[in-house]
Structures are given as structure tokens and as C-alpha cells.
Design a protein around this motif. Structure first.
Motif, PDB file in Angstrom:
ATOM      1  N   ALA A  68       0.849  -1.189   0.000  1.00 25.69           N
ATOM      2  CA  ALA A  68       0.000   0.000   0.000  1.00 25.69           C
ATOM      3  C   ALA A  68       0.883   1.236   0.000  1.00 25.69           C
ATOM      4  O   ALA A  68       1.741   1.387   0.877  1.00 25.69           O
ATOM      5  N   ILE A  69       0.655   2.104  -0.968  1.00 27.11           N
ATOM      6  CA  ILE A  69       1.410   3.342  -1.056  1.00 27.11           C
ATOM      7  C   ILE A  69       0.550   4.478  -0.506  1.00 27.11           C
ATOM      8  O   ILE A  69      -0.666   4.490  -0.681  1.00 27.11           O
ATOM      9  N   SER A  70       1.192   5.404   0.185  1.00 23.49           N
ATOM     10  CA  SER A  70       0.479   6.550   0.733  1.00 23.49           C
ATOM     11  C   SER A  70       1.439   7.723   0.829  1.00 23.49           C
ATOM     12  O   SER A  70       2.648   7.561   0.647  1.00 23.49           O
ATOM     13  N   GLN A  71       0.886   8.892   1.099  1.00 21.76           N
ATOM     14  CA  GLN A  71       1.744  10.063   1.217  1.00 21.76           C
ATOM     15  C   GLN A  71       1.239  10.986   2.312  1.00 21.76           C
ATOM     16  O   GLN A  71       0.042  11.040   2.586  1.00 21.76           O
ATOM     17  N   ASP A  72       2.173  11.675   2.915  1.00 19.49           N
ATOM     18  CA  ASP A  72       1.883  12.700   3.908  1.00 19.49           C
ATOM     19  C   ASP A  72       2.459  14.000   3.354  1.00 19.49           C
ATOM     20  O   ASP A  72       3.674  14.220   3.427  1.00 19.49           O
ATOM     21  N   ASN A  73       1.597  14.799   2.757  1.00 19.68           N
ATOM     22  CA  ASN A  73       2.071  16.016   2.105  1.00 19.68           C
ATOM     23  C   ASN A  73       2.678  17.005   3.096  1.00 19.68           C
ATOM     24  O   ASN A  73       3.603  17.746   2.753  1.00 19.68           O
ATOM     25  N   ALA A  74       2.190  17.008   4.320  1.00 19.11           N
ATOM     26  CA  ALA A  74       2.742  17.918   5.322  1.00 19.11           C
ATOM     27  C   ALA A  74       4.192  17.572   5.645  1.00 19.11           C
ATOM     28  O   ALA A  74       4.988  18.446   5.982  1.00 19.11           O
ATOM     29  N   LYS A  75       4.530  16.299   5.537  1.00 19.09           N
ATOM     30  CA  LYS A  75       5.893  15.837   5.820  1.00 19.09           C
ATOM     31  C   LYS A  75       6.692  15.606   4.558  1.00 19.09           C
ATOM     32  O   LYS A  75       7.856  15.188   4.628  1.00 19.09           O
ATOM     33  N   ASN A  76       6.065  15.856   3.398  1.00 20.48           N
ATOM     34  CA  ASN A  76       6.743  15.630   2.110  1.00 20.48           C
ATOM     35  C   ASN A  76       7.331  14.219   2.056  1.00 20.48           C
ATOM     36  O   ASN A  76       8.475  14.030   1.609  1.00 20.48           O
ATOM     37  N   THR A  77       6.544  13.269   2.479  1.00 21.41           N
ATOM     38  CA  THR A  77       7.011  11.886   2.573  1.00 21.41           C
ATOM     39  C   THR A  77       6.012  10.937   1.940  1.00 21.41           C
ATOM     40  O   THR A  77       4.792  11.097   2.108  1.00 21.41           O
ATOM     41  N   VAL A  78       6.539   9.976   1.210  1.00 21.98           N
ATOM     42  CA  VAL A  78       5.743   8.909   0.628  1.00 21.98           C
ATOM     43  C   VAL A  78       6.129   7.610   1.315  1.00 21.98           C
ATOM     44  O   VAL A  78       7.314   7.386   1.605  1.00 21.98           O
TER      45      VAL A  78
END
Length: 120
Positions: A68-78
Motif C-alpha cells: 500500500a502506497i500513501s503520502q503525507d504532504n505535510a511531511k513531504n514523505t511517501v
């Protein structure tokens, strides 16, 4: 420019789980699609998963139902969550930034990779 740093790789037994992270820095305001690729010794690099700028995702058949791929835009992390790991998942995993903007935001970047080793 964008710098990508992967982490989370480890040696695990078959059936285990890992969560890989890809942290971006630099021109992170640019629109982008993010992907994970992997390369096993003696094999060509292959696509694992992708998350587009609009949040849509895709997976290689090898990881469907397990990754499962996801991202946290606030942390600029995938992230790439990998469950039910198999020995054939052993590889160097790298993330890729594909710019979807103009000029300097149209560039593509690779991280250095993080090693995943799955033992039977």
C-alpha cells in the motif's frame, strides 16, 4: 532541485511487514507523481507502485493486495507499506519523483535506495 532519502529497509522473515519511507526536500512545492521501484541482484529495475499528484494509486501485479502506497504532504514523505513479504521481494527499493510542473518543476529525481531482504 529535489533530494529524496529512503529509509525503512531491513532484513525480515517471510510473512513479515515493512514500511518504507521516502522523504523529499528542496523544491517540494512542485506538483509531482511519486513511485517506488526495486532492483534485485542480476535483474532489471522494476516498477512497484505509484501515487499520482491527484492521489490515485497503482501497483505492479506482484504487490497487489500486499503493498500500500500513501503520502503525507505535510511531511513531504511517501510511504510503502509491504505486508506478507516473500523472499522474491528482496531488492533495493528506490523512490522516484516525476515533476508535473514547468521548468524546474518538470525534473525527475531518484533516491539512493533502501535494502529489503526477506529470508525464508
Amino acid at each position: 532541485h529535489v533530494q529524496l532519502v529512503e529509509s525503512g529497509g531491513a532484513s525480515v522473515q517471510a510473512g513479515g511487514s515493512l514500511r518504507l519511507s521516502c522523504a523529499a526536500s528542496g523544491d517540494t512545492y512542485c506538483s509531482k507523481d511519486m513511485s517506488w521501484y526495486r532492483q534485485a541482484p542480476g535483474k532489471e529495475r522494476e516498477f512497484v507502485s505509484r501515487i499520482n499528484n491527484d492521489g490515485t494509486t497503482s501497483y505492479a501485479d506482484s504487490g497487489k493486495g500486499r503493498f500500500a502506497i500513501s503520502q503525507d504532504n505535510a511531511k513531504n514523505t511517501v510511504y510503502l507499506l509491504m505486508n506478507s513479504l516473500k523472499p522474491e521481494d528482496t531488492a533495493m527499493y528506490s523512490c522516484r519523483w516525476e515533476g508535473r510542473g514547468r521548468w524546474r518543476c518538470a525534473e525527475n529525481y531518484w533516491g539512493q535506495g533502501t535494502q529489503v531482504t526477506v529470508s525464508s
